[in-house]
Design a protein around this motif. Sequence first.
Motif, PDB file in Angstrom:
ATOM      1  N   ILE A   1       0.621  -1.217  -0.331  1.00  0.00           N
ATOM      2  CA  ILE A   1      -0.407  -0.181  -0.095  1.00  0.00           C
ATOM      3  C   ILE A   1       0.522   1.381  -0.041  1.00  0.00           C
ATOM      4  O   ILE A   1       1.889   1.232   0.836  1.00  0.00           O
ATOM      5  N   VAL A   2       1.005   2.457  -0.986  1.00  0.00           N
ATOM      6  CA  VAL A   2       1.841   3.114  -1.364  1.00  0.00           C
ATOM      7  C   VAL A   2       0.808   4.505  -1.297  1.00  0.00           C
ATOM      8  O   VAL A   2       1.971   5.530  -1.346  1.00  0.00           O
ATOM      9  N   GLY A   3      -0.143   4.492  -1.167  1.00  0.00           N
ATOM     10  CA  GLY A   3      -0.501   5.911  -1.045  1.00  0.00           C
ATOM     11  C   GLY A   3      -2.253   5.624  -0.262  1.00  0.00           C
ATOM     12  O   GLY A   3      -2.905   4.572  -0.303  1.00  0.00           O
ATOM     13  N   VAL A   4      -3.144   7.161   0.378  1.00  0.00           N
ATOM     14  CA  VAL A   4      -3.655   6.529   0.866  1.00  0.00           C
ATOM     15  C   VAL A   4      -4.778   8.042   0.540  1.00  0.00           C
ATOM     16  O   VAL A   4      -4.568   9.162  -0.148  1.00  0.00           O
ATOM     17  N   VAL A   5      -6.187   7.659  -0.151  1.00  0.00           N
ATOM     18  CA  VAL A   5      -6.917   8.503  -0.403  1.00  0.00           C
ATOM     19  C   VAL A   5      -8.357   8.587   0.757  1.00  0.00           C
ATOM     20  O   VAL A   5      -9.151   8.022   0.903  1.00  0.00           O
ATOM     21  N   LEU A   6      -8.536   9.815   0.801  1.00  0.00           N
ATOM     22  CA  LEU A   6      -9.583   9.989   2.177  1.00  0.00           C
ATOM     23  C   LEU A   6     -10.779  10.312   1.217  1.00  0.00           C
ATOM     24  O   LEU A   6     -10.613  11.494   0.484  1.00  0.00           O
ATOM     25  N   ASN A   7     -11.951   9.788   1.662  1.00  0.00           N
ATOM     26  CA  ASN A   7     -13.358  10.200   1.176  1.00  0.00           C
ATOM     27  C   ASN A   7     -14.475  10.707   1.897  1.00  0.00           C
ATOM     28  O   ASN A   7     -14.498   9.528   3.629  1.00  0.00           O
TER      29      ASN A   7
END
Length: 538
Positions: free
Chosen positions: A207-213
Motif C-alpha cells: 500500500i503506497v498511498g491513501v485517499v480519504l473519502n
Amino acid sequence: MPDVPVSADSYLHYGDGFQGGQFYLYSIQPHSEIGLAYSLLNKISKKGVGIMLSLSLNEQNIKNVPRLVIGAPQGRSGKTTFTLGLLRAFARQGMAVQPFKKGPDYIDASWHTAAAGYTCRNLDSFFMKRNQICKSIFDQSVEKNITIIEGAMGLYDGLDLQGSSSTAEIAKVTRTPVLFVVDATRMTRSIAAMVMGYQHFDPDVQIVGVVLNKVARVRHEKMAREAIEEFCNIPVVGAIPKDVNLCIPDRHLGLVTKGEFDETDKLLDYFADVISEHVDLDKILTLARSAPELPSCSESIVPNLTVEYSLKNRGLKPKIGIIQDAAFSFYYPENIEALKGLGAEVVPISALSDNQLPGDLDGLYIGGGFPEVFAAKLEENETLRGDIRIAGENGLPIYAECGGLMYLGRSIRTSSQNFEMVGLLPFDTQMEGKPQGHGYTIMETNPDQSWFEEKAEIKGHEFHNSKVINLAPHVKFGLIVKRGHGIDGQHDGICYKNVFAAYNHIHALGCPEWAEGMINIAVNYHMSKWTQADKLLS
C-alpha cells in the motif's frame, strides 16, 4: 522454410494485426526478462492464405508499466466513483489511460471505458491463469501512460481463508502497488490504525498511498492526514469532501448501465472536476511509476492458431450476429475478440430497433443484460422475435447467457406484468426480489450438447434475480452444476437443436474452448446450408 532468429531480449507480441482477408501481422518487441528465442515462420502460403511476420523493435521496455490497484477496506468506500473521476481526469490531460476491473463485472467496466476512452478489461484469478492476468495488462498497456486497476469489495476479501480471487491477490500476482481509498466518516486518528492493519496483514501487498473519502471539514482532513503519514509512513494523496452528487444510480444487479444514463459524460466530467481539485494527480502518477516490472508472461505469448489456420485454409468466414444494445450489454471484449480471431465476421444487432436478423447468419450470440427492464420494448419488436424463433427452429446456432436465456423463453414475468419473448425455449422466467444465483460457478459438461467436450470443467459466474419456471419436462441440459445455482441448482445450459442457453457467464480466456466450439458449429451450419442449396439445384 527458414527460421527467423529472435534476440533473447525480444518477445513475440501478437494482436489484431492486418485483417484484410489474407495477411496477419505479428511483431517482435523488447522483453527484458524473457531469455527465450522464438523461431518464427517467415511466410505461410496455402490456398491463398499468408501469414506475414514483422520483426519491428520498440525501444521502450513496456514491462515497466506505470500502474496502480485501487483498493479499499470494504465495498461502498467510494472506489468506483474515485476511479472513474481519476480515469477521466487523466484522460482530459491528454494521457492514454488503460482501465481494468477486478472480478466478473460488466457494468463498472462499461463506465471505466466511457471515462478513459479505452476499453476496460477484467482481471479475475478464479477463471484466468496468472500468466493470462499479467499478459492482459502487458498487452493492453502498450503505448499507455498509466494503467489503473479497480478492485472489488474489501482489499483482502476472497473466496476462502487464503483470500483467493481477492483484489490483494491480483495486486500480488501483478506486483502492482495499491492506492487505498478510505471512507473517513466519523474517524480521524483511528484511520491510521486501520491503514496500518491493512499494511501489515500481508507483507507482499504494498500500500503506497491513501485517499480519504467523505471528509467533513478541514480539521477532519488535517487530523487524519497527519495520523496516517506519521504512523503509516505513506502519503495521503487526496481528501475528497462529502458530496451527495458523487454517485451513480444503482439497481438490483449493481450500477445503472452506462447506456441507460443520458448524461454520462456530464457526470464523469463532474467526477473528474472533484478529483482534479482534491487529489494530487502528479503524486499518483509518481506512485504508479514506482511499480516494478510485470512478472514474466512468456507461457501465454505464442497463440494456438491451429483452428484459425484450418478455417482460413478452407476459405470459411462464419458470420455471427451479436445482439448488443441497452437490453443486452454484458459481453467481455475477449469473447468477441476470440470469435474474430478464429475467423468470424461479427455483425451487431439490436433487439430493440432491428426488425429482422441479418441475412446469411451462421450463428447468433446473445449476452446478458437487463431484458426485464426493457421487456416492453422487446415485446413490441414482434418481427425480430419471430425471426429468431424461426431461425432457431431451422438450426441456427445460438449461444445465450443469462439475459439471453430469458429472452429465448416464452415470457418474462415481473410483479405486475407478463411480457412475451422469443418463445424458442419451453419455459418462462419470473423476476424475484433477491438474487437467485450469485457468485463464481463450476460446471461439468454433459454429453447431450455439442458446444464443449464431454465432462469438461467450465468455470464462470452468475448473478441473476430471475428464475426459470414452467420448464417443460423433456428439456435436455448441457451442464451439471458443481458450484453455483444455474437453472435449478443442479443443471444449467438448456440444449435444443443448435441452441445453448445458460445462466452461466464465461470468459474466453478462462474457457477458450467456447469460441472454438461456436466457430465449429457455425462452420458446420454454414456448410449444411450450401449442401442443401446444392441438392435443390441438382
